[in-house]
Design a protein around this motif. Structure first.
Motif, PDB file in Angstrom:
ATOM      1  N   GLU A   1      34.879  68.133-103.056  1.00 29.09           N
ATOM      2  CA  GLU A   1      34.697  67.264-104.223  1.00 29.09           C
ATOM      3  C   GLU A   1      33.761  66.113-103.874  1.00 29.09           C
ATOM      4  OE1 GLU A   1      38.347  67.554-107.294  1.00 29.09           O
ATOM      5  OE2 GLU A   1      38.757  66.316-105.526  1.00 29.09           O
ATOM      6  N   ALA A   2      33.980  65.517-102.703  1.00 26.27           N
ATOM      7  CA  ALA A   2      33.090  64.452-102.231  1.00 26.27           C
ATOM      8  C   ALA A   2      32.442  64.944-100.930  1.00 26.27           C
ATOM      9  CB  ALA A   2      33.882  63.173-101.982  1.00 26.27           C
ATOM     10  N   PHE A   3      31.123  64.855-100.862  1.00 27.79           N
ATOM     11  CA  PHE A   3      30.388  65.399 -99.720  1.00 27.79           C
ATOM     12  C   PHE A   3      29.790  64.247 -98.906  1.00 27.79           C
ATOM     13  CE2 PHE A   3      30.557  68.612-102.983  1.00 27.79           C
ATOM     14  CZ  PHE A   3      30.888  69.759-102.279  1.00 27.79           C
ATOM     15  N   GLU A   4      30.428  63.978 -97.757  1.00 29.48           N
ATOM     16  CA  GLU A   4      30.010  62.852 -96.910  1.00 29.48           C
ATOM     17  C   GLU A   4      28.599  63.039 -96.357  1.00 29.48           C
ATOM     18  OE1 GLU A   4      31.974  60.183 -96.587  1.00 29.48           O
ATOM     19  OE2 GLU A   4      33.504  61.165 -97.817  1.00 29.48           O
ATOM     20  N   ASP A   5      28.217  64.296 -96.107  1.00 32.27           N
ATOM     21  CA  ASP A   5      26.910  64.575 -95.499  1.00 32.27           C
ATOM     22  C   ASP A   5      25.857  64.984 -96.529  1.00 32.27           C
ATOM     23  OD1 ASP A   5      28.152  66.975 -96.108  1.00 32.27           O
ATOM     24  OD2 ASP A   5      27.460  68.002 -94.297  1.00 32.27           O
ATOM     25  N   LEU A   6      26.056  64.567 -97.772  1.00 34.82           N
ATOM     26  CA  LEU A   6      25.163  65.000 -98.848  1.00 34.82           C
ATOM     27  C   LEU A   6      23.709  64.597 -98.604  1.00 34.82           C
ATOM     28  CD1 LEU A   6      25.034  66.516-101.506  1.00 34.82           C
ATOM     29  CD2 LEU A   6      25.504  64.359-102.697  1.00 34.82           C
TER      30      LEU A   6
ATOM     31  N   LEU B   1      20.004  71.530-110.401  1.00 36.68           N
ATOM     32  CA  LEU B   1      19.873  72.537-111.455  1.00 36.68           C
ATOM     33  C   LEU B   1      21.075  72.368-112.382  1.00 36.68           C
ATOM     34  CD1 LEU B   1      18.363  75.010-112.626  1.00 36.68           C
ATOM     35  CD2 LEU B   1      19.789  76.450-111.155  1.00 36.68           C
ATOM     36  N   PHE B   2      20.836  71.601-113.440  1.00 41.71           N
ATOM     37  CA  PHE B   2      21.927  71.235-114.344  1.00 41.71           C
ATOM     38  C   PHE B   2      21.301  70.699-115.623  1.00 41.71           C
ATOM     39  CE2 PHE B   2      25.813  68.804-115.553  1.00 41.71           C
ATOM     40  CZ  PHE B   2      26.768  69.794-115.309  1.00 41.71           C
ATOM     41  N   PRO B   3      21.776  71.162-116.778  1.00 43.85           N
ATOM     42  CA  PRO B   3      21.165  70.673-118.028  1.00 43.85           C
ATOM     43  C   PRO B   3      21.450  69.196-118.268  1.00 43.85           C
ATOM     44  CG  PRO B   3      23.053  72.091-118.480  1.00 43.85           C
ATOM     45  CD  PRO B   3      22.840  72.126-117.006  1.00 43.85           C
TER      46      PRO B   3
ATOM     47  N   TRP C   1      32.425  73.272-116.579  1.00 44.87           N
ATOM     48  CA  TRP C   1      31.585  72.119-116.948  1.00 44.87           C
ATOM     49  C   TRP C   1      32.275  70.815-116.537  1.00 44.87           C
ATOM     50  CZ3 TRP C   1      26.702  72.539-117.899  1.00 44.87           C
ATOM     51  CH2 TRP C   1      26.201  73.718-118.436  1.00 44.87           C
ATOM     52  N   ARG C   2      33.584  70.774-116.753  1.00 38.85           N
ATOM     53  CA  ARG C   2      34.334  69.559-116.428  1.00 38.85           C
ATOM     54  C   ARG C   2      34.327  69.291-114.919  1.00 38.85           C
ATOM     55  NH1 ARG C   2      40.524  69.089-117.316  1.00 38.85           N
ATOM     56  NH2 ARG C   2      40.864  66.944-116.719  1.00 38.85           N
ATOM     57  N   LYS C   3      34.566  70.360-114.127  1.00 41.57           N
ATOM     58  CA  LYS C   3      34.608  70.200-112.669  1.00 41.57           C
ATOM     59  C   LYS C   3      33.212  69.883-112.111  1.00 41.57           C
ATOM     60  CE  LYS C   3      39.018  71.141-112.196  1.00 41.57           C
ATOM     61  NZ  LYS C   3      39.567  72.467-112.078  1.00 41.57           N
ATOM     62  N   ALA C   4      32.174  70.506-112.685  1.00 43.40           N
ATOM     63  CA  ALA C   4      30.811  70.223-112.236  1.00 43.40           C
ATOM     64  C   ALA C   4      30.452  68.761-112.534  1.00 43.40           C
ATOM     65  CB  ALA C   4      29.818  71.161-112.912  1.00 43.40           C
ATOM     66  N   SER C   5      30.850  68.290-113.698  1.00 43.97           N
ATOM     67  CA  SER C   5      30.605  66.879-114.044  1.00 43.97           C
ATOM     68  C   SER C   5      31.355  65.944-113.104  1.00 43.97           C
ATOM     69  CB  SER C   5      31.025  66.606-115.495  1.00 43.97           C
ATOM     70  OG  SER C   5      30.246  67.385-116.367  1.00 43.97           O
ATOM     71  N   LYS C   6      32.546  66.362-112.676  1.00 43.47           N
ATOM     72  CA  LYS C   6      33.328  65.560-111.726  1.00 43.47           C
ATOM     73  C   LYS C   6      32.600  65.477-110.382  1.00 43.47           C
ATOM     74  CE  LYS C   6      37.928  64.963-109.770  1.00 43.47           C
ATOM     75  NZ  LYS C   6      39.279  65.526-109.567  1.00 43.47           N
TER      76      LYS C   6
ATOM     77  N   MET D   1      31.627  62.023-108.540  1.00 44.95           N
ATOM     78  CA  MET D   1      32.140  61.660-107.218  1.00 44.95           C
ATOM     79  C   MET D   1      31.052  61.572-106.151  1.00 44.95           C
ATOM     80  SD  MET D   1      35.806  63.580-107.003  1.00 44.95           S
ATOM     81  CE  MET D   1      36.265  62.661-105.542  1.00 44.95           C
ATOM     82  N   ASN D   2      29.857  62.030-106.472  1.00 40.92           N
ATOM     83  CA  ASN D   2      28.744  62.024-105.516  1.00 40.92           C
ATOM     84  C   ASN D   2      27.523  61.373-106.156  1.00 40.92           C
ATOM     85  OD1 ASN D   2      29.808  63.952-103.200  1.00 40.92           O
ATOM     86  ND2 ASN D   2      30.374  64.912-105.132  1.00 40.92           N
ATOM     87  N   PRO D   3      27.432  60.042-106.093  1.00 36.82           N
ATOM     88  CA  PRO D   3      26.328  59.329-106.754  1.00 36.82           C
ATOM     89  C   PRO D   3      24.939  59.838-106.350  1.00 36.82           C
ATOM     90  CG  PRO D   3      27.989  57.781-105.983  1.00 36.82           C
ATOM     91  CD  PRO D   3      28.375  59.124-105.455  1.00 36.82           C
TER      92      PRO D   3
END
Length: 199
Positions: free
Chosen positions: A62-67, A81-83, A111-116, A120-122
């Motif tokens: 859900e949160a990716f520290e190494d993003l 890749l997201f509308p 859609w809800r989980k992708a938006s989350k 959670m990952n600015p």
């Protein structure tokens, strides 16, 4: 008693999809960020996409520290890749002025989980967004799309790569997906499928 699973495709061994999964090279790098709720989903299309593409990676969380390290890859330009209102339509590399290939970050979940995941990952939410100018109809015949133009993760990746890397075609990635759907239809019975899923 649980059924023995294939460790690679996570399907029951009797229904292993590995013989149908290609091993394709792509100029584009694909990074799938999968919400944990999708991992054990019977139709885990993101897993199929990553297994079939050599230049790809799947991360679960859900949160990716190494993003930052995941999305800042030398030689690539990153996009989500997201509308969205600001999303730019993808164009073939052949007509693109920027010589760098894309690193496409693809959130995987409802859609809800992708938006989350974005919330959670600015860093993810801050990426430029790209989308498909034309969306081909989904082949996902087992559930009603939440909106017109909605695709499974695998279908979105295939359509994006077909646009970017034309004339190369990535439809071979859809073979295990089609087999998976056919297997689900057979398991529920044709009559039940036609009664509940045909329009």
């Amino acid at each position: 008693m649980s059924r023995i699973q294939c460790e690679r495709c996570l399907r029951p061994q009797a229904h292993c999809l590995c013989p149908l999964i290609p091993s394709l090279d792509s100029r584009t790098r694909v990074l799938v960020l999968q919400h944990p709720s999708e991992v054990r989903h019977a139709l885990n299309t993101a897993k199929l996409a990553v297994l079939g593409l050599r230049n790809s990676e799947l991360r679960v969380g859900e949160a990716f520290e190494d993003l930052a390290a995941l999305i800042e890859v030398p030689g690539y330009r990153s996009a989500l890749l997201f509308p969205g209102d600001q999303a730019q339509p993808l164009a073939a590399y052949a007509v693109d002025r920027d010589p760098r290939p894309w690193l496409l970050v693809v959130p995987d979940g409802t859609w809800r989980k992708a938006s989350k995941l974005l919330h959670m990952n600015p860093l993810l939410a801050a990426l430029p967004r790209v989308t498909l100018a034309q969306v081909l109809p989904s082949r996902y015949r087992l559930r009603k799309a939440p909106a017109d133009g909605a695709l499974s993760t695998l279908e979105a990746v295939v359509q994006a790569l077909n646009v970017l890397e034309a004339p190369q075609c990535f439809d071979a990635l859809l073979k295990p997906f089609e087999a998976l759907i056919e297997g689900q239809i057979e398991a529920m019975g044709r009559e039940t499928y036609e009664r509940n899923h045909q329009r």
